[in-house]
Scaffold this motif. Structure first.
Motif, PDB file in Angstrom:
ATOM      1  N   ILE A   1     110.767  69.942  33.226  1.00 33.72           N
ATOM      2  CA  ILE A   1     111.305  68.973  34.533  1.00 33.72           C
ATOM      3  C   ILE A   1     112.514  69.931  34.891  1.00 33.72           C
ATOM      4  N   GLU A   2     112.374  70.163  36.146  1.00 38.28           N
ATOM      5  CA  GLU A   2     113.592  71.031  36.900  1.00 38.28           C
ATOM      6  C   GLU A   2     114.257  70.087  37.635  1.00 38.28           C
ATOM      7  N   THR A   3     115.714  70.359  37.277  1.00 37.43           N
ATOM      8  CA  THR A   3     116.950  69.694  38.026  1.00 37.43           C
ATOM      9  C   THR A   3     117.717  70.698  38.219  1.00 37.43           C
ATOM     10  N   PRO A   4     118.511  70.488  39.160  1.00 38.96           N
ATOM     11  CA  PRO A   4     119.797  71.508  39.522  1.00 38.96           C
ATOM     12  C   PRO A   4     120.327  72.110  38.418  1.00 38.96           C
ATOM     13  N   GLY A   5     119.956  73.341  37.995  1.00 38.21           N
ATOM     14  CA  GLY A   5     120.725  74.371  37.172  1.00 38.21           C
ATOM     15  C   GLY A   5     120.145  74.123  35.576  1.00 38.21           C
ATOM     16  N   LEU A   6     119.068  73.410  35.522  1.00 34.16           N
ATOM     17  CA  LEU A   6     118.514  72.862  34.358  1.00 34.16           C
ATOM     18  C   LEU A   6     116.846  72.988  34.149  1.00 34.16           C
ATOM     19  N   SER A   7     116.312  73.539  33.419  1.00 32.76           N
ATOM     20  CA  SER A   7     114.890  73.283  33.033  1.00 32.76           C
ATOM     21  C   SER A   7     114.774  72.799  31.638  1.00 32.76           C
ATOM     22  N   THR A   8     114.366  71.331  31.742  1.00 30.07           N
ATOM     23  CA  THR A   8     114.271  70.555  30.656  1.00 30.07           C
ATOM     24  C   THR A   8     112.916  70.579  30.005  1.00 30.07           C
ATOM     25  N   HIS A   9     112.878  70.832  28.662  1.00 32.09           N
ATOM     26  CA  HIS A   9     111.754  70.923  27.940  1.00 32.09           C
ATOM     27  C   HIS A   9     111.422  69.352  27.703  1.00 32.09           C
ATOM     28  N   LEU A  10     110.277  68.609  27.878  1.00 32.97           N
ATOM     29  CA  LEU A  10     110.084  67.355  27.540  1.00 32.97           C
ATOM     30  C   LEU A  10     108.649  66.962  26.863  1.00 32.97           C
ATOM     31  N   ALA A  11     108.755  66.704  25.733  1.00 35.75           N
ATOM     32  CA  ALA A  11     107.495  65.943  24.817  1.00 35.75           C
ATOM     33  C   ALA A  11     107.291  64.583  25.399  1.00 35.75           C
ATOM     34  N   ALA A  12     106.050  64.376  25.838  1.00 34.74           N
ATOM     35  CA  ALA A  12     105.763  62.976  26.300  1.00 34.74           C
ATOM     36  C   ALA A  12     104.573  62.591  25.712  1.00 34.74           C
ATOM     37  N   ILE A  13     104.439  61.155  25.177  1.00 34.62           N
ATOM     38  CA  ILE A  13     103.236  60.548  24.587  1.00 34.62           C
ATOM     39  C   ILE A  13     103.467  59.141  24.814  1.00 34.62           C
ATOM     40  N   GLY A  14     101.968  58.658  25.242  1.00 35.63           N
ATOM     41  CA  GLY A  14     101.689  57.324  25.251  1.00 35.63           C
ATOM     42  C   GLY A  14     101.742  56.818  26.811  1.00 35.63           C
ATOM     43  N   GLU A  15     101.553  55.400  26.994  1.00 39.16           N
ATOM     44  CA  GLU A  15     101.673  54.821  28.223  1.00 39.16           C
ATOM     45  C   GLU A  15     102.158  53.474  28.193  1.00 39.16           C
ATOM     46  N   GLY A  16     102.987  53.105  29.189  1.00 40.62           N
ATOM     47  CA  GLY A  16     103.722  51.915  29.172  1.00 40.62           C
ATOM     48  C   GLY A  16     105.088  51.916  29.521  1.00 40.62           C
ATOM     49  N   GLU A  17     106.059  51.080  29.235  1.00 38.84           N
ATOM     50  CA  GLU A  17     107.265  50.885  29.440  1.00 38.84           C
ATOM     51  C   GLU A  17     107.933  52.165  28.836  1.00 38.84           C
ATOM     52  N   PRO A  18     108.774  52.962  29.694  1.00 40.73           N
ATOM     53  CA  PRO A  18     109.639  54.241  29.161  1.00 40.73           C
ATOM     54  C   PRO A  18     110.506  53.966  28.249  1.00 40.73           C
ATOM     55  N   VAL A  19     110.452  54.754  26.776  1.00 39.98           N
ATOM     56  CA  VAL A  19     111.335  54.991  25.937  1.00 39.98           C
ATOM     57  C   VAL A  19     112.059  56.506  25.818  1.00 39.98           C
ATOM     58  N   LEU A  20     113.236  56.504  26.089  1.00 35.87           N
ATOM     59  CA  LEU A  20     113.871  57.697  25.923  1.00 35.87           C
ATOM     60  C   LEU A  20     114.319  58.001  24.825  1.00 35.87           C
ATOM     61  N   MET A  21     114.020  59.167  23.869  1.00 31.02           N
ATOM     62  CA  MET A  21     114.912  59.481  22.636  1.00 31.02           C
ATOM     63  C   MET A  21     115.552  60.548  22.831  1.00 31.02           C
ATOM     64  N   LEU A  22     116.851  60.632  22.252  1.00 25.65           N
ATOM     65  CA  LEU A  22     117.771  61.546  22.384  1.00 25.65           C
ATOM     66  C   LEU A  22     118.248  62.139  20.779  1.00 25.65           C
ATOM     67  N   HIS A  23     117.657  63.398  20.616  1.00 22.63           N
ATOM     68  CA  HIS A  23     117.834  64.201  19.246  1.00 22.63           C
ATOM     69  C   HIS A  23     119.450  64.264  18.806  1.00 22.63           C
ATOM     70  N   GLY A  24     119.384  64.325  17.502  1.00 22.87           N
ATOM     71  CA  GLY A  24     120.741  64.864  16.957  1.00 22.87           C
ATOM     72  C   GLY A  24     120.734  66.588  16.910  1.00 22.87           C
ATOM     73  N   CYS A  25     121.750  66.937  16.032  1.00 30.01           N
ATOM     74  CA  CYS A  25     121.988  68.209  15.875  1.00 30.01           C
ATOM     75  C   CYS A  25     122.040  68.657  14.445  1.00 30.01           C
ATOM     76  N   PRO A  26     121.385  69.720  13.987  1.00 32.13           N
ATOM     77  CA  PRO A  26     120.853  70.735  14.744  1.00 32.13           C
ATOM     78  C   PRO A  26     119.252  70.609  15.130  1.00 32.13           C
ATOM     79  N   GLU A  27     118.884  69.501  15.337  1.00 32.51           N
ATOM     80  CA  GLU A  27     117.533  69.114  15.673  1.00 32.51           C
ATOM     81  C   GLU A  27     117.155  69.125  17.176  1.00 32.51           C
ATOM     82  N   HIS A  28     116.054  68.702  17.346  1.00 33.91           N
ATOM     83  CA  HIS A  28     115.390  68.811  18.985  1.00 33.91           C
ATOM     84  C   HIS A  28     114.468  67.861  19.083  1.00 33.91           C
ATOM     85  N   TRP A  29     113.489  68.032  20.368  1.00 35.45           N
ATOM     86  CA  TRP A  29     112.587  66.923  20.508  1.00 35.45           C
ATOM     87  C   TRP A  29     111.679  66.598  19.284  1.00 35.45           C
TER      88      TRP A  29
END
Length: 293
Positions: free
Chosen positions: A23-51
């Motif tokens: 996903i391209e936004t100003p100054g950032l190319s965000t890697h996004l893993a997505a799964i499923g259909e329906g209402e959106p759920v956003l999951m924000l990882h901790g450290c030193p983990e990732h998606w």
């Protein structure tokens, strides 16, 4: 938006059924893993983990009728930033830009560890973007920080003084997990640190996000504000020192600070609760979405 994954380096770990996008936004190319259909759920990882932290939680939530979005936040995973500088609210602005790019007005918000700090900022500063929130392994922002909570910060020096190339495998020691992680699991969590820009982000993320937010909590900034987003706070019962008794002491009369907040405790789980008890976490999330929305 791209679904091509052949160029990822190091290789992406697997999450069956997931789509991978940039996903391209100003100054950032965000890697996004997505799964499923329906209402959106956003999951924000901790450290030193990732998606991939959500690899056993996201499919279970998606199976209940949700579209689960797991981005790599700036300085982690496979996301690429033009500018390596980080400030306290940099990730907050990144998340807002991501939601705008995806044309999503409101999300159910799930977060863990360092990701909770960005989730807290989003809930307080932009509550209209958050339908419900589930925060894992971190106390509410309005908690009274006292000496009994200080052992929760004993891991920070290794991040504050992190040297390029130094291993962070000790983060997943028995002090923080109820069930030992396999070497393959630890390797998958730490793989993006092979990227110099991710390795170099460990220190500034700790110094410019974690420490400033901890100081804001210590000064009582959030006790002078109102949390309007329905929020569920979840801990593993083996996650010391954040016991149910201590949280009761540090979060007295939570209705003074929040419209709706509840606490839950998961048996046989420690700080890395999404690895120790992924199914229990997924069930708590789905139940809270249904009850609190």
């Amino acid at each position: 938006m791209s679904t091509t994954t052949a160029f990822w380096s190091p290789p992406l770990p697997a999450m069956p059924g997931a789509e991978h996008h940039v996903i391209e936004t100003p100054g950032l190319s965000t890697h996004l893993a997505a799964i499923g259909e329906g209402e959106p759920v956003l999951m924000l990882h901790g450290c030193p983990e990732h998606w991939w932290q959500w690899s056993r939680v996201a499919p279970a939530v998606a199976a209940r009728g949700y579209r689960v979005l797991c981005p790599d936040l700036r300085g982690a995973g496979w996301t690429v930033a033009e500018d390596p500088r980080l400030r306290r609210t940099t990730r907050l602005h990144d998340v807002l830009s991501l939601l705008d790019a995806l044309e999503i007005d409101r999300v159910h918000l799930v977060s863990h560890d360092m990701g909770v700090l960005t989730a807290i900022q989003l809930s307080y500063e932009h509550p209209q973007r958050v339908r419900t929130a589930v925060q894992l392994s971190v106390w509410p922002a309005f908690a009274t920080i006292g000496p009994r909570l200080f052992p929760a910060f004993t891991h920070l020096p290794r991040f504050i003084w992190h040297r390029p190339g130094a291993s962070l495998a000790g983060t997943f020691s028995p002090r923080y997990v109820a069930h030992p992680m396999s070497p393959a699991t630890i390797e998958a969590h730490l793989a993006p640190l092979q990227r110099p820009e991710v390795d170099a982000a460990v220190r500034p993320l700790t110094r410019r996000l974690v420490l400033p937010e901890a100081m804001r909590m210590l000064r009582g900034v959030y006790r002078r504000r109102r949390l309007t987003v329905p929020t569920l706070v979840v801990f593993g019962r083996q996650d010391r020192p954040t016991t149910e008794d201590l949280m009761g002491r540090l979060c007295r009369a939570p209705q003074r600070y929040a419209d709706r907040i509840e606490f839950a405790y998961v048996e046989d789980a420690a700080h890395f609760i999404t690895d120790d008890a992924p199914q229990e976490v997924a069930e708590l999330c789905v139940d809270w979405f249904a009850r609190a929305a």
